[in-house]
Design an enzyme around this catalytic site. Structure first.
Site, PDB file in Angstrom:
ATOM      1  CG  ASN A  89      -1.902   1.143   1.229  1.00  0.00           C
ATOM      2  OD1 ASN A  89      -1.836   2.039   0.389  1.00  0.00           O
ATOM      3  ND2 ASN A  89      -2.816   1.126   2.182  1.00  0.00           N
ATOM      4  CG  ASP A 100      -9.428   1.170  -2.090  1.00  0.00           C
ATOM      5  OD1 ASP A 100      -8.861   0.063  -2.025  1.00  0.00           O
ATOM      6  OD2 ASP A 100      -9.163   2.127  -1.331  1.00  0.00           O
ATOM      7  N   GLY A 112     -13.741   4.195  10.283  1.00  0.00           N
ATOM      8  CA  GLY A 112     -12.426   4.583  10.760  1.00  0.00           C
ATOM      9  C   GLY A 112     -12.343   6.090  10.694  1.00  0.00           C
ATOM     10  N   GLY A 149     -11.366   0.608  12.587  1.00  0.00           N
ATOM     11  CA  GLY A 149     -10.926   1.002  13.918  1.00  0.00           C
ATOM     12  C   GLY A 149     -12.020   1.467  14.852  1.00  0.00           C
ATOM     13  CB  VAL A 150     -14.487   4.220  14.700  1.00  0.00           C
ATOM     14  CG1 VAL A 150     -15.685   4.696  15.516  1.00  0.00           C
ATOM     15  CG2 VAL A 150     -13.385   5.284  14.709  1.00  0.00           C
ATOM     16  CD  GLU A 175      -8.956  -1.903   3.876  1.00  0.00           C
ATOM     17  OE1 GLU A 175      -9.277  -1.246   2.868  1.00  0.00           O
ATOM     18  OE2 GLU A 175      -8.562  -1.386   4.943  1.00  0.00           O
TER      19      GLU A 175
END
EC number: 2.7.2.1
Length: 397
Positions: A8, A146, A208, A328-329, A382
């Site tokens: 990435n 994506d 996130g 994450g969130v 991912e």
């Protein structure tokens, strides 16, 4: 033992992971930061342990050399793990790329041509591809986009109601993002529930610093909250999400803001940061819990927008089997999950407070027994999804 190297490449960073092609185990991971900014920083973790050090890294070619050196010293040498493929994350594939694609000079040229749709991402992704092909010339390189997962959207879902000729000329339409994550998570949900992916109606919430919702019908994306760019949709860390376009005209006329200033405002100085001065959800929640009314309003705004999309997508899907929180969130904020699901019993969404509050790193069900809709928390991966798609592309030739 063969492996896939997943890359990435950002404008000033290189994130990588070496994944065993058979066991799908992560053999090594690393992050190289401050590429092209003088003294770079390398963090690498492999079988031999972890290392962190600084080094001058003038460009992505030098970053790949630094990565190879790190592999050579930690016991995960790429000689011992010959590569079946190198998988590259590419943010924007436009409407040209709808599946993982083996990189050729023509593919590179097409990625470059799409740079105007993702000026902060595609050029950096392409730099990484070129540096990787130079480092591994004999290995197949695969671009994983994506946007590709959302190529199944119907015209009614991706069309903006503006002048059709102008939109066609300038490639204005909904593309959607976080597709690699939405694809991985929707597949993981089917596996966890022990049901065929093709029969499930799902909503996946990737929450996130950037955030998006996706309606997945039988494994196919039928709508998603991000649009032509990642700015549209949910309230995010620094992005506004949905906003009346006339607000821009108003601010231009009354506040004298130019195009670049408006771009900066909506992408980097809005969302949680604009509302509270904090771009991190954890900080906003901490301030809200101390009694700050503005922070409380920000949290309520985030939850309100989530409910908006959950309701809309349930209608589009014609029902709902699974609602999943990831990233994450989404994975780590039980209070946001509770707020987003509060009052949605009418849609069959019933959260179990104890299950939701329990901390666990793995995939889990957090809905109540008997809830018509299964609510889940599923960690995204991912890198693994990119590795899988890269191997599929190589096998398909």
């Amino acid at each position: 033992m063969s492996a896939v190297l997943v890359v990435n490449s950002g404008s000033s960073s290189l994130k990588y992971q070496l994944i065993d092609a058979k066991s799908e185990e992560a053999l090594a991971t690393g992050l190289i930061e401050r590429v092209g900014e003088g003294e770079g920083r390398i963090r690498h973790r492999g079988p031999g342990g972890s290392a962190e050090y600084t080094l001058v890294i003038p460009d992505h070619t030098a970053a790949f050399r630094a990565m190879l050196a790190a592999f050579g010293t930690d016991g995960s040498s790429l000689v011992e793990h010959p590569l079946d493929a190198v998988g590259h994350r590419v943010v924007h594939g436009g409407k040209r790329f709808f599946e993982p694609t083996i990189v050729t000079p023509l593919v590179e040229a097409n990625i470059d041509d799409l740079a105007d749709l993702a000026p902060l991402h595609n050029p950096a992704n392409l730099d990484g591809i070129r540096a990787a092909r130079q480092a591994f010339p004999a290995v197949p390189h695969v671009a994983v986009f994506d946007t590709a997962f959302h190529q199944t959207l119907e015209p009614a879902a991706y069309t903006y109601a503006i002048d059709a000729a102008l939109a066609e000329e300038h490639r204005v339409r909904r593309y959607g993002f976080h597709g690699t994550s939405h694809k991985y998570v929707s597949g993981a949900v089917a596996e966890l529930l022990g049901r065929p992916l093709g029969e499930l109606k799902q909503i996946v919430l990737h929450l996130g610093n950037g955030a998006s919702a996706c309606a997945v019908d039988g494994g196919r994306s039928i709508d998603t909250s991000m649009g032509m760019t990642p700015l549209e949709g949910l309230v995010m860390g620094t992005r506004s999400g949905d906003i009346d376009p006339a607000v821009l005209f108003h601010l231009s006329r009354r506040a004298g803001l130019g195009i670049d200033e408006l771009d900066e405002l909506l992408n980097r100085r809005s969302g949680l940061l604009g509302l509270t001065g904090h771009g991190d959800m954890r900080d906003v929640r901490r301030v809200a819990e101390s009694g700050d009314a503005v922070a409380r309003l920000a949290l309520d705004t985030v939850a309100h927008r989530l409910k908006h999309y959950i309701g809309a997508y349930t209608a589009l899907l014609g029902g709902l089997d699974a609602l999943t929180f990831t990233a994450g969130v989404g994975e780590n904020d039980p209070d946001l999950r509770a707020a987003a699901c509060k009052g949605l019993g009418v849609l069959g969404i019933q959260l179990d407070p104890e299950r939701n509050a329990a901390r666990s790193p793995g995939a889990r069900i957090v809905s109540a027994d008997g809830s018509p809709v299964t609510v889940l928390v599923v960690p995204t991966n991912e890198e693994l999804e990119i590795a899988r798609q890269a191997l599929q592309a190589v096998a398909a030739g």
